[in-house]
Design an enzyme around this catalytic site. Structure first.
Site, mmCIF file in Angstrom:
data_model
loop_
_atom_site.group_PDB
_atom_site.id
_atom_site.type_symbol
_atom_site.label_atom_id
_atom_site.label_comp_id
_atom_site.label_asym_id
_atom_site.label_seq_id
_atom_site.Cartn_x
_atom_site.Cartn_y
_atom_site.Cartn_z
ATOM 1 N N ALA A 50 0.829 -1.210 0.000
ATOM 2 C CA ALA A 50 0.000 0.000 0.000
ATOM 3 C C ALA A 50 0.868 1.267 0.000
ATOM 4 O O ALA A 50 0.476 2.294 -0.540
ATOM 5 C CB ALA A 50 -0.941 -0.004 1.196
ATOM 6 N N ASN A 130 -5.818 3.110 10.637
ATOM 7 C CA ASN A 130 -5.042 1.976 11.126
ATOM 8 C C ASN A 130 -4.840 1.992 12.638
ATOM 9 O O ASN A 130 -4.513 0.974 13.218
ATOM 10 C CB ASN A 130 -3.686 1.918 10.422
ATOM 11 C CG ASN A 130 -2.995 3.258 10.365
ATOM 12 O OD1 ASN A 130 -3.597 4.257 9.967
ATOM 13 N ND2 ASN A 130 -1.753 3.313 10.771
ATOM 14 N N GLN A 158 -6.392 -0.885 5.383
ATOM 15 C CA GLN A 158 -7.036 -1.476 6.555
ATOM 16 C C GLN A 158 -8.413 -2.051 6.247
ATOM 17 O O GLN A 158 -8.854 -2.999 6.889
ATOM 18 C CB GLN A 158 -7.200 -0.403 7.647
ATOM 19 C CG GLN A 158 -5.908 -0.006 8.313
ATOM 20 C CD GLN A 158 -5.341 -1.113 9.182
ATOM 21 O OE1 GLN A 158 -6.085 -1.869 9.810
ATOM 22 N NE2 GLN A 158 -4.037 -1.217 9.218
ATOM 23 N N SER A 178 -3.213 -3.508 0.550
ATOM 24 C CA SER A 178 -2.014 -4.187 1.035
ATOM 25 C C SER A 178 -2.332 -5.646 1.305
ATOM 26 O O SER A 178 -3.340 -5.962 1.932
ATOM 27 C CB SER A 178 -1.550 -3.506 2.323
ATOM 28 O OG SER A 178 -0.489 -4.236 2.890
ATOM 29 N N ALA A 179 -1.462 -6.556 0.852
ATOM 30 C CA ALA A 179 -1.744 -7.989 1.016
ATOM 31 C C ALA A 179 -1.652 -8.435 2.470
ATOM 32 O O ALA A 179 -2.509 -9.164 2.960
ATOM 33 C CB ALA A 179 -0.775 -8.816 0.165
ATOM 34 N N HIS A 180 -0.623 -7.960 3.165
ATOM 35 C CA HIS A 180 -0.392 -8.538 4.495
ATOM 36 C C HIS A 180 -1.400 -8.062 5.533
ATOM 37 O O HIS A 180 -1.489 -8.627 6.621
ATOM 38 C CB HIS A 180 1.049 -8.299 4.967
ATOM 39 C CG HIS A 180 1.361 -6.900 5.403
ATOM 40 N ND1 HIS A 180 1.481 -6.557 6.718
ATOM 41 C CD2 HIS A 180 1.582 -5.769 4.709
ATOM 42 C CE1 HIS A 180 1.782 -5.276 6.818
ATOM 43 N NE2 HIS A 180 1.846 -4.770 5.600
ATOM 44 N N THR A 219 10.093 -6.789 -13.136
ATOM 45 C CA THR A 219 9.601 -8.165 -13.233
ATOM 46 C C THR A 219 8.589 -8.441 -12.127
ATOM 47 O O THR A 219 8.814 -8.102 -10.972
ATOM 48 C CB THR A 219 10.787 -9.152 -13.119
ATOM 49 O OG1 THR A 219 11.680 -8.880 -14.197
ATOM 50 C CG2 THR A 219 10.321 -10.586 -13.187
ATOM 51 N N CYS A 306 5.081 4.248 17.543
ATOM 52 C CA CYS A 306 6.202 3.539 18.135
ATOM 53 C C CYS A 306 5.827 3.175 19.563
ATOM 54 O O CYS A 306 5.251 3.966 20.296
ATOM 55 C CB CYS A 306 7.423 4.434 18.118
ATOM 56 S SG CYS A 306 8.814 3.722 18.967
HETATM 57 C C1 LIG Z 1 -0.209 -0.761 6.578
HETATM 58 C C2 LIG Z 1 -0.752 0.456 5.982
HETATM 59 C C3 LIG Z 1 -0.111 1.091 4.910
HETATM 60 C C4 LIG Z 1 1.202 0.589 4.347
HETATM 61 O O1 LIG Z 1 1.013 -0.630 3.669
HETATM 62 P P1 LIG Z 1 2.244 -1.557 3.269
HETATM 63 O O2 LIG Z 1 1.624 -2.594 2.394
HETATM 64 O O3 LIG Z 1 2.790 -2.091 4.542
HETATM 65 O O4 LIG Z 1 3.221 -0.720 2.533
HETATM 66 C C5 LIG Z 1 -0.688 2.215 4.381
HETATM 67 N N1 LIG Z 1 -1.841 2.695 4.869
HETATM 68 C C6 LIG Z 1 -2.494 2.125 5.893
HETATM 69 C C7 LIG Z 1 -3.791 2.689 6.356
HETATM 70 C C8 LIG Z 1 -1.968 0.986 6.489
HETATM 71 O O5 LIG Z 1 -2.613 0.430 7.510
#
Ligand SMILES: *Cc1c(COP(=O)(O)O)cnc(C)c1O
Length: 364
Positions: A50, A130, A158, A178-180, A219, A306
Site C-alpha cells: 500500500a 489503522n 485497513q 495491502s496484502a499482508h 519483473t 512507536c
Molecule cells: C499498513 C498500511 C499502509 C502501508 O502498507 P504496506 O503494504 O505495509 O506498505 C498504508 N496505509 C495504511 C492505512 C496501512 O494500515
C-alpha cells in the site's frame, strides 16, 4: 508454493509455456483482487504494497494532472505513506490542505467543503484508520471531490478484506490495497486505477520495462501476486462471517475490560469502526509499561506509531483531541481471523493483572 519452485517462469515472457503459466497465474490473481472491490481486472496494478500504491496514486496523479491545478487535499489522520507523499509534493510547489477530524476520527465535512476547489487535483482520504479503526464517510467525500472535478484516492489498506468495498459505492478513482493486512504475503499490494467514468491517468513512478501497462515497471513477483489473489478470494468469501465474529469478540473484550477497570475510554468511533480494532485509553496508566509487562503473553502495540514511551504521541490520537498523557495511556488491541474467545479471556485477565500491578506501583 508451486510458484516459488515449479512454475518459475517470468510472467512477461511471451515466447514459451513457462512464461504463459506465470502470466495465467498473475491474471487469475488480478481477477481475484478486482472482485474484492467490484473492479475489472484491467484496473488493477500490482505494487510492493500500500505504501507504493499510495506513492503511485498521489505523486502519479499530481504529476499527470499538473496543468489542471496544483492543489491536493488530505486528512490529518492519514497514514505516513499518504502524509509524507503530500509533504514531498508541497516541497516541489503543490499546495496541500490537511482537513481535521472530530473526536471520533471522522473527517470534518464542512472544512472539506471549504477547501476543495476547482484547482484541486486529488482528494486522498483513507477508508479506515489503522490506529483507531474509524471508517470515513467515503460517499460524501467522493461526491465533494467529484463536484470540483478532483480525483478521489482512498487508502484501503485497513479496510480491504475486512468490510465490503465497492468502487462505485465508494466513488473512488484510485484505491490502495495491502496484502499482508488481510493475511497475504508481506511486501505485496495493488492499486486500483479507474478505467471508465473517468479514465484515470497517472505518471509512472518506477520506470523501465513497461510492465503493468507502463505504470509499474519491473519483473512481476509471481508468488507474491498469487498470494495476494488468494488472500483476496478468502477474505471475500469469509468477510461476512468473520466480520460478525470479530466484532462480537472485540465488543466482548471491550466490555470485559470496562467491567474490571475504572476509566476505560474508547478512542475511535463506536459504530463506524473496523471489526478487529479496539483502541482504548486505560485510566492514566503508562501504556508503554503495560505493553512491556504483557509482551511475553500478548502481542500488543500502543496507540502511537512507536511502542517506546520516549516517542512522540500518535498524530491520530492528537488529531481526535486526546491529550499527550491520555495518548500514552492508550493501547491498540487488534483482533483477527485467528483470535478465539479463550484468547480474549486471557488478554482480559493479563491486562487487568498488569494494570493493577502498575497502579499499585504508582501509588506507593
Ligand atoms: C499498513 C498500511 C499502509 C502501508 O502498507 P504496506 O503494504 O505495509 O506498505 C498504508 N496505509 C495504511 C492505512 C496501512 O494500515
Amino acid at each position: 508454493m508451486p510458484y516459488f519452485t515449479e512454475h518459475f517462469g517470468n510472467a512477461s515472457s511471451k515466447g514459451h509455456p513457462y512464461g504463459w503459466a506465470a502470466a495465467a497465474a498473475v491474471e487469475s490473481a488480478r481477477q481475484q483482487v478486482a472482485l474484492l472491490i467490484g473492479a475489472s481486472a484491467r484496473e488493477i496494478i500490482f505494487t510492493s504494497g500500500a505504501t507504493e500504491a499510495n506513492n503511485l496514486a498521489i505523486k502519479g496523479a499530481a504529476a499527470f494532472y499538473r496543468d489542471r491545478g496544483n492543489h491536493i487535499v488530505t486528512c490529518v489522520t492519514e497514514h505516513p505513506a499518504v502524509l509524507d507523499c503530500c509533504s514531498s509534493l508541497e516541497s516541489v510547489g503543490y499546495r496541500v490542505s490537511r482537513v481535521g477530524v472530530d473526536r471520533q476520527g471522522r473527517i470534518d465535512l464542512d472544512e472539506l467543503r471549504d477547501v476543495v476547489e476547482d484547482g484541486t487535483i486529488l482528494v486522498s482520504v483513507m477508508v479506515a484508520n489503522n490506529e483507531i479503526g474509524t471508517i470515513q464517510p467515503m460517499r460524501e467525500i467522493a461526491a465533494l471531490a467529484r463536484e470540483h472535478g478532483a480525483l478521489m484516492h482512498c487508502d484501503a489498506a485497513q479496510a480491504a478484506g475486512k468490510i465490503p468495498l465497492d468502487i462505485d459505492e465508494l466513488g473512488a478513482d484510485l484505491i490502495s490495497i495491502s496484502a499482508h493486512k488481510m493475511y497475504g504475503p508481506k511486501g505485496k499490494g495493488a492499486l486500483f486505477v479507474r478505467a471508465r467514468n473517468p479514465r484515470v491517468r497517472l505518471q509512472a513512478q518506477i520506470e523501465g520495462g513497461g510492465q503493468e501497462r507502463g505504470l509499474r515497471s519491473g519483473t512481476l513477483d509471481v508468488p507474491g501476486i498469487v498470494g495476494l489473489g488468494a488472500a483476496c478470494a478468502l477474505a471475500r468469501s469469509e468477510m461476512e462471517e468473520e466480520g460478525a465474529r470479530t466484532t462480537e469478540l472485540r465488543d466482548y473484550l471491550h466490555e470485559g475490560l470496562a467491567q474490571r477497570l475504572q476509566d476505560v475510554h474508547l478512542n475511535g468511533h463506536p459504530e463506524h469502526r473496523l471489526p478487529g480494532c479496539l483502541n482504548l485509553r486505560l485510566g492514566d496508566v503508562d501504556g508503554s509499561q503495560l505493553l512491556v509487562g504483557l509482551r511475553d503473553h500478548v502481542a500488543l502495540s500502543s496507540g502511537s506509531a512507536c511502542a517506546s514511551g520516549t516517542s512522540e504521541p500518535s498524530h491520530v490520537l492528537r488529531a481526535i483531541g486526546v491529550t499527550d498523557v491520555e495518548a500514552f495511556a492508550s493501547v491498540r488491541l487488534g483482533l483477527g481471523r485467528f483470535t478465539t474467545r479463550q484468547d480474549v479471556d486471557t488478554v482480559i485477565e493479563r491486562v487487568v493483572e498488569e494494570f493493577e500491578r502498575l497502579e499499585k506501583f504508582a501509588t506507593t
